[in-house]
Design an enzyme around this catalytic site. Structure first.
Site, mmCIF file in Angstrom:
data_model
loop_
_atom_site.group_PDB
_atom_site.id
_atom_site.type_symbol
_atom_site.label_atom_id
_atom_site.label_comp_id
_atom_site.label_asym_id
_atom_site.label_seq_id
_atom_site.Cartn_x
_atom_site.Cartn_y
_atom_site.Cartn_z
ATOM 1 N N GLY A 107 2.272 8.660 -5.582
ATOM 2 C CA GLY A 107 2.401 7.178 -5.569
ATOM 3 C C GLY A 107 1.386 6.311 -4.897
ATOM 4 N N GLY A 115 0.542 1.906 -3.565
ATOM 5 C CA GLY A 115 1.044 0.727 -3.028
ATOM 6 C C GLY A 115 0.067 -0.119 -2.819
ATOM 7 N N PHE A 148 -1.314 -0.832 0.108
ATOM 8 C CA PHE A 148 -2.208 -0.315 1.137
ATOM 9 C C PHE A 148 -3.141 0.895 0.636
ATOM 10 C CE2 PHE A 148 0.752 -3.184 3.313
ATOM 11 C CZ PHE A 148 -0.273 -4.219 4.286
ATOM 12 N N LYS A 185 -2.238 9.795 2.883
ATOM 13 C CA LYS A 185 -2.095 8.355 2.409
ATOM 14 C C LYS A 185 -3.369 7.908 2.651
ATOM 15 C CE LYS A 185 0.243 4.049 2.525
ATOM 16 N NZ LYS A 185 1.312 2.914 2.718
ATOM 17 N N ASP A 231 7.965 -2.574 7.929
ATOM 18 C CA ASP A 231 7.813 -2.444 6.450
ATOM 19 C C ASP A 231 8.934 -1.620 5.878
ATOM 20 O OD1 ASP A 231 7.038 -3.110 3.956
ATOM 21 O OD2 ASP A 231 5.215 -1.550 4.055
#
Length: 688
Positions: A367, A369, A371, A389, A489
């Site tokens: 995925g 996002g 950031f 990430k 978040d």
């Protein structure tokens, strides 16, 4: 019988003739005839008649080595018997001719010291001769004396001023002295090129031939030098007139001498011939041995061509290898500072993460996002499945504190929190490593794309368990862990589902933590639009209550299957683009249960739990922080340990437009310009 005897005698005669021919063929290398006034050696193999002293030796392949490569030594070689140079006692010296092939071989350099001579002498005793510049021929006391009775031709490879040498590469005619009567630089006059003089280097490691001729009638002495395979030049190199009858005795020995100085050198003779009153016999150069090769071997033409090419290729390959290694190092280069050593166990190498994700290949992309992107990976050694990430960042002064907090959060252990395993830092980015959640993020189940219609719809029971799980994890972060952790978040996309579809709160890339009993420090506003608590824009201070606000929006999102903010086109269909206002509107109309995800309506849902979740979501997302419950209270409401306060929609307003305008948040009006006031704002004035 007589016939058989004749046959036997013929056979014996045949054998003897064969042996004689074999012996004759052997003596072609060394053939002498004193009665005929001549001899010839085409190599010295098998020659045992030479008289040798000092360092002189004959090698097995037939080279007469006057020196052996040691310094300050001398060697001599003589024909074993004297020769009669005059026909009668004290008579006139007859004409004679000498030919010899020689070679000088420097051992460790391109120089030889000091040289060699061919000489005619009344004696073979040269024990008193000195080495170095005296060439093993004379010494300091007898040099220049007429009693020496020596005629010599010197091949001098050193320049000695005491003997008035013209250079360090010359041929000279010497009478009783090492000071030459006549000398010339080494070379020859090329008959094929109109007699042009060609210089030669005596120490070139190449064979050369010398002719020494004396005419008894004219007393002319000529010395000629040439390369081995060049015919005798017509013009001699050195020429002088000297009546050798006043020098040589009736019977004299012929031979060679050589000596070394401070540099190792080899002086060699390969062939030799003499004739008295006749030309010296030609030396068969095809039978001559090769000069010994000591030191660097001469390079062939092929090597001269191939070697530079091979060297260039080698340099290219080495350079390419270095470039590839540097690029490889740069490919895996990390930022590392001394202060990070204390976080060692929590730091991963970039190389391991690179290989774990197959070079962050799109096939492993889980995925993306605001950031960064998240990739699935398998660590090369442990084979542990992880989620990596990649978070872009600018290297600012707060990075140290940020990593310290990331590492601190990495110590959190809770069944509803995704485990943060560690980090890696490179220029321009951080890599955060988490436990891999096989079922991905919750939002993919709430908002199915067309290509994901095959995914099952989450039933209400599972959704309610996910809400309770996230609440449990958030309660642990706020109150149960050693520090207060503010996630900052909370949203559906940051809630991950494990293999049993349990909800786990993840992505702590924006988290902040502080000690219990202290106030959080003011910081810049970060998070996701739609989940911001109203007070964040004014104070910039994230607190547990701002997390509670986001959790309230999250409850409504999971229950209603709608995003917090939707675009204007969808808003026309549902009546509002703000989720919380839409829920409040239905609440005021008494149709709160209608906000349940339409995919769940008509199913066997616990409507009491649905209404509990919706009202709890509205309570947590109250515009005023002092009205919101703590996460401890949220857990009590969800577990049925405590009842929700009785709030009516006519007593509480959730109109975001009204709240923001009253609190000075005009910068957010663009997000809510389609929202009506709902006519229920007046009762909030006392709550401020």
């Amino acid at each position: 019988m007589e016939h058989q005897s004749t046959l036997g005698f013929s056979l014996q005669l045949h054998i003897l003739l064969s042996l004689a021919l074999s012996l004759a063929s052997f003596t072609t290398v060394t053939a002498t005839s004193e009665e005929e006034g001549q001899f010839v050696y085409s190599g010295f193999s098998g020659s045992t008649d030479l008289t040798l002293d000092g360092t002189a030796t004959v090698t097995p392949d037939g080279v007469l080595k006057l020196t052996n490569g040691t310094v300050h030594l001398k060697g001599h070689a003589f024909y074993p018997t004297p020769w009669q140079f005059s026909k009668s006692p004290n008579g006139v010296v007859q004409s004679f001719s000498i030919i010899f092939v020689f070679g000088m071989v420097p051992v460790y350099s391109d120089q030889c010291t000091d040289g060699m001579t061919f000489f005619i002498s009344p004696t073979k005793d040269f024990s008193g001769a000195q080495t170095s510049q005296y060439l093993g021929l004379l010494n300091i006391t007898n040099d220049g004396k007429s009693s020496n009775h020596i005629f010599a031709v010197e091949l001098d490879s050193s320049q000695n001023t005491e003997f008035k040498d013209i250079d360090d590469n010359h041929v000279g005619i010497n009478i009783n002295s090492l000071t030459s009567t006549e000398a010339r630089p080494a070379g020859f006059y090329d008959d094929k090129n109109n007699g042009v003089f060609n210089s030669l280097s005596l120490v070139s490691r190449k064979e050369m031939q010398v002719w020494v001729d004396y005419d008894g009638d004219t007393t002319q002495i000529n010395v000629t030098l040439a390369p081995l395979k060049v015919a005798k030049p017509l013009m001699p190199l050195v020429s002088t007139t000297k009546n050798l009858s006043t020098v040589l005795q009736d019977q004299s020995y012929v031979g060679f001498s050589a000596s070394t100085g401070p540099i190792d050198s080899l002086y060699c003779v390969l062939g030799w011939s003499l004739g008295i009153n006749r030309p010296a016999p030609d030396i068969d150069i095809t039978k001559l041995p090769k000069l010994p090769r000591i030191g660097p071997k001469p390079q062939s033409k092929v090597l001269e061509i191939v070697l530079p090419i091979a060297t260039a290729i080698f340099i290219f390959l080495v350079g390419t290898t270095i470039i590839l290694l540097v690029r490889r190092r740069m490919r895996y280069a990390e930022l590392h500072e001394d202060w990070e050593d204390e976080y060692g166990p929590h730091r991963f190498s970039y190389k391991d993460l690179f290989h774990a994700t197959q070079g962050f290949h799109d096939a492993n992309l889980l995925g993306r996002g605001g950031f960064g992107k998240v990739y699935k990976g398998v660590l090369p050694v442990s084979k542990l499945e992880v989620a990596v990430k990649r978070v872009s960042h600018e290297s600012k002064q707060g990075i140290k504190e940020f990593i310290a907090e990331i590492v601190s959060i990495g110590r959190i252990r809770h069944r509803n929190i995704v485990q943060l395993l560690g980090y890696c830092r490179r220029k321009g980015e951080l890599l955060l490593v988490y436990d891999y959640m096989s079922n991905g993020s919750l939002d993919k189940y709430l908002y199915l794309q067309e290509e994901e219609e095959h995914k099952p719809t989450l039933d209400w029971a599972r959704r309610f368990e996910i809400i309770k799980g996230v609440a449990s994890g958030l309660f642990y972060l706020h109150e149960r862990w050693e520090k207060v952790v503010i996630h900052r978040d909370i949203k559906a996309s940051n809630v991950l589902l494990d293999s049993e579809m349990n909800g786990r709160l993840g992505d702590f890339g924006l988290s902040r933590l502080y000690d219990h009993g202290t106030d959080p420090q003011t910081t810049r506003v970060v998070g996701t639009m739609g989940y911001f608590a109203p007070e964040l824009a004014r104070t910039g201070k994230a607190t547990p209550l701002t997390d509670v606000y986001a959790f309230g929006i999250f409850i409504l999102e999971v229950t209603c299957g709608r995003r917090p903010i939707i675009d204007s086109n969808q808003a026309e269909e549902v009546g509002s683009d703000i989720l919380i206002d839409w829920v409040v509107e239905h609440w005021s109309k008494g149709s709160l249960a209608d906000t349940l995800d339409m995919r769940l309506q008509g199913s066997n849902c616990n409507l009491d739990e649905v209404c509990l979740a919706l009202k709890l979501g509205l309570l947590c997302a109250h515009p005023f922080g002092n009205v919101r419950p703590s996460m401890r209270q949220v857990m009590q409401y969800l577990d049925g340990e405590m009842l929700l306060p009785e709030l009516m929609p006519t007593n509480v307003s959730y109109s975001m437009m009204a709240v923001m305008q009253n609190d000075g948040f005009s910068q957010y009006t663009s997000l809510t310009d389609t929202v009506s006031s709902n006519g229920v704002t007046s009762s909030l004035s006392t709550g401020r």
